[in-house]
Design an enzyme around this catalytic site. Structure first.
Site, PDB file in Angstrom:
ATOM      1  N   HIS A 122       0.819  -1.202   0.000  1.00 31.72           N
ATOM      2  CA  HIS A 122       0.000   0.000   0.000  1.00 31.72           C
ATOM      3  C   HIS A 122       0.863   1.268   0.000  1.00 31.72           C
ATOM      4  O   HIS A 122       0.344   2.379   0.066  1.00 31.72           O
ATOM      5  CB  HIS A 122      -0.917  -0.027   1.234  1.00 31.72           C
ATOM      6  CG  HIS A 122      -2.054   0.931   1.190  1.00 31.72           C
ATOM      7  ND1 HIS A 122      -2.203   1.946   2.110  1.00 31.72           N
ATOM      8  CD2 HIS A 122      -3.106   1.043   0.340  1.00 31.72           C
ATOM      9  CE1 HIS A 122      -3.296   2.636   1.841  1.00 31.72           C
ATOM     10  NE2 HIS A 122      -3.860   2.113   0.770  1.00 31.72           N
ATOM     11  N   LYS A 124       3.285   4.399  -1.117  1.00 32.69           N
ATOM     12  CA  LYS A 124       3.405   5.317  -2.253  1.00 32.69           C
ATOM     13  C   LYS A 124       4.748   6.036  -2.112  1.00 32.69           C
ATOM     14  O   LYS A 124       4.911   6.917  -1.261  1.00 32.69           O
ATOM     15  CB  LYS A 124       2.278   6.348  -2.293  1.00 32.69           C
ATOM     16  CG  LYS A 124       0.905   5.750  -2.621  1.00 32.69           C
ATOM     17  CD  LYS A 124       0.158   5.301  -1.395  1.00 32.69           C
ATOM     18  CE  LYS A 124      -1.243   4.791  -1.738  1.00 32.69           C
ATOM     19  NZ  LYS A 124      -1.932   4.257  -0.555  1.00 32.69           N
ATOM     20  N   ASP A 129      17.257   9.359  -8.014  1.00 31.97           N
ATOM     21  CA  ASP A 129      18.709   9.373  -7.809  1.00 31.97           C
ATOM     22  C   ASP A 129      19.105   9.197  -6.349  1.00 31.97           C
ATOM     23  O   ASP A 129      20.226   9.540  -5.972  1.00 31.97           O
ATOM     24  CB  ASP A 129      19.322  10.676  -8.352  1.00 31.97           C
ATOM     25  CG  ASP A 129      19.243  10.770  -9.869  1.00 31.97           C
ATOM     26  OD1 ASP A 129      19.200   9.709 -10.524  1.00 31.97           O
ATOM     27  OD2 ASP A 129      19.202  11.898 -10.395  1.00 31.97           O
ATOM     28  N   HIS A 300      -8.654  11.341   1.753  1.00 32.75           N
ATOM     29  CA  HIS A 300      -7.732  10.220   1.561  1.00 32.75           C
ATOM     30  C   HIS A 300      -6.420  10.404   2.333  1.00 32.75           C
ATOM     31  O   HIS A 300      -5.553   9.544   2.300  1.00 32.75           O
ATOM     32  CB  HIS A 300      -7.437  10.060   0.067  1.00 32.75           C
ATOM     33  CG  HIS A 300      -6.857   8.737  -0.305  1.00 32.75           C
ATOM     34  ND1 HIS A 300      -5.540   8.574  -0.674  1.00 32.75           N
ATOM     35  CD2 HIS A 300      -7.412   7.492  -0.364  1.00 32.75           C
ATOM     36  CE1 HIS A 300      -5.310   7.302  -0.956  1.00 32.75           C
ATOM     37  NE2 HIS A 300      -6.428   6.621  -0.773  1.00 32.75           N
ATOM     38  N   LYS A 302      -3.565  10.735   5.340  1.00 32.39           N
ATOM     39  CA  LYS A 302      -3.221   9.997   6.550  1.00 32.39           C
ATOM     40  C   LYS A 302      -2.190  10.805   7.323  1.00 32.39           C
ATOM     41  O   LYS A 302      -1.005  10.843   6.953  1.00 32.39           O
ATOM     42  CB  LYS A 302      -2.641   8.617   6.226  1.00 32.39           C
ATOM     43  CG  LYS A 302      -3.626   7.675   5.537  1.00 32.39           C
ATOM     44  CD  LYS A 302      -3.503   7.723   4.053  1.00 32.39           C
ATOM     45  CE  LYS A 302      -4.362   6.644   3.404  1.00 32.39           C
ATOM     46  NZ  LYS A 302      -4.558   6.856   1.973  1.00 32.39           N
ATOM     47  N   ASP A 307       0.993  17.753  19.372  1.00 29.40           N
ATOM     48  CA  ASP A 307       1.338  19.039  19.990  1.00 29.40           C
ATOM     49  C   ASP A 307       1.699  20.105  18.959  1.00 29.40           C
ATOM     50  O   ASP A 307       2.424  21.054  19.276  1.00 29.40           O
ATOM     51  CB  ASP A 307       2.487  18.870  20.999  1.00 29.40           C
ATOM     52  CG  ASP A 307       2.072  18.043  22.206  1.00 29.40           C
ATOM     53  OD1 ASP A 307       0.875  18.039  22.532  1.00 29.40           O
ATOM     54  OD2 ASP A 307       2.941  17.377  22.803  1.00 29.40           O
TER      55      ASP A 307
END
Length: 383
Positions: A122, A124, A129, A300, A302, A307
């Site tokens: 899952h 991404k 380089d 979508h 996450k 703090d």
């Protein structure tokens, strides 16, 4: 590969990097960062994604990768076999003719799968380089990113990092690549030995997890960050189906006086997840947490923010599939301007959302829905 990576480039953990947040509503910044990275790479491009769409955005990126491969750049593209199940084999042929490589992670219906068919990649990640990288929650397709605004584009969060953290992300990609291709880590010794110098004023620590990792490092890091909160916890996630330990920690923090705010999707694309999350929402609210339901667009992103000064951004939802089954990656950011930008982003999402009172909603719940909630909780680990 973990052991080899640490032996060749020791001293993992916190490093100083330049960081640019990619948080705009339409995914224009993330798309532009990817295109710049692909066009600017001189030696190699390593991209891993759950979904590579067959739309104009996906096709455009494939064409651009093929173009760079023809120019002599080493191009590797890894897609999840389930997430990218609609990707035609012709996409691989286009890349192979240009000299690039496309691999599918853990195919379900062939003998090339390794481990459980339930183990999905899952993550991404895009690394250029070994010096710059884009990481976060955005897949490669028009629903997530683009060169122009789109009405139904998902709200998401990624960031661009330049420095040692980019090099730390490459072994995460290579671990999945080795699993998908059956190659040995030693084949990547030269890449793993590279380590760009520190730069910038944002400290970054890369955390990955999956069935190949001892324990559950991403969950453990998340628990540690949340446990250290003194005043405030902000969470953004499409799916909120936490395990008992994580939910108990959030309850304890809310009861101790820490302001706990959750921004989650108003209505998910899988109705069963709406029922599965009800118990967790009810308990968090009862402990004093604030719950915001975002909509009507699709959330979508996450994000965990502690703090207002330390943020965790990545690919993992706050559900048991992400924390225990999937291959996921996240980065913890501290210092510089990034945490402040992320705090403003979360405040903006919360302002667009309506406050949710689970107790009031429960009073209007029919018995059929209560039964579905109990059933959904039985299969919560697979959602």
């Amino acid at each position: 590969l973990r052991a080899l990576s640490e032996a060749l480039a020791p001293g993992g953990g916190w490093t100083s990097n330049r960081v640019a947040c990619l948080l705009d509503r339409d995914g224009l910044e993330a798309h532009a960062a990817l295109v710049r990275g692909i066009r600017g790479a001189r030696r190699r491009i390593s991209i891993g994604t759950y979904i590579l769409a067959t739309d104009a955005v996906g096709r455009g990126l494939v064409r651009l990768l093929a173009e760079r491969a023809r120019e002599g750049v080493d191009v590797r593209l890894l897609v999840d076999a389930v997430g990218s199940r609609f990707l035609p084999w012709t996409a691989g042929a286009v890349l192979r003719r240009a000299g690039a490589r496309l691999e599918r992670f853990n195919p379900v219906l062939t003998l090339r799968g390794r481990g459980s068919a339930n183990w999905r990649n899952h993550r991404k990640i895009a690394v250029f380089d070994g010096r710059t990288a884009v990481v976060g929650g955005q897949n490669l397709g028009g629903r997530y990113i683009g060169s122009s605004p789109a009405r139904r584009r998902f709200r998401d969060a990624s960031f661009l990092v330049e420095g040692p953290a980019a090099a730390a992300l490459e072994p995460v990609f290579l671990a999945a690549w080795c699993q998908a291709t059956g190659t040995e880590p030693e084949a990547h010794r030269e890449i793993l030995a590279e380590l760009p110098g520190e730069r910038g004023d944002t400290r970054v620590a890369v955390v990955d997890s999956g069935p190949d990792a001892p324990g559950d490092p991403l969950r453990a890091r998340l628990m540690g960050e949340l446990g250290a909160a003194r005043a405030r916890i902000d969470l953004v996630t499409p799916y909120f189906i936490p395990d008992e330990g994580l939910l108990a920690l959030l309850e304890a923090k809310a009861r101790s006086g820490v302001a706990v705010r959750l921004v989650t999707q108003r209505r998910r694309d899988h109705p069963i997840t709406d029922f599965a999350r009800r118990t967790a929402l009810r308990r968090l609210h009862a402990a004093g947490g604030e719950i915001r339901l975002h909509g009507p667009g699709v959330l979508h992103a996450k994000v965990a923010l502690v703090d207002g000064r330390r943020a965790m951004v990545g690919s993992a939802n706050l559900d048991m599939r992400s924390l225990f089954l999937n291959y996921e990656v996240a980065a913890v950011l501290e210092g510089g301007e990034a945490p402040g930008e992320i705090a403003r982003y979360v405040d903006g999402l919360a302002a667009e959302s309506r406050r949710h009172d689970p107790a009031r909603a429960d009073r209007a719940t029919r018995w059929e829905e209560r039964a579905l909630e109990r059933l959904a909780r039985l299969v919560a680990t697979q959602l």
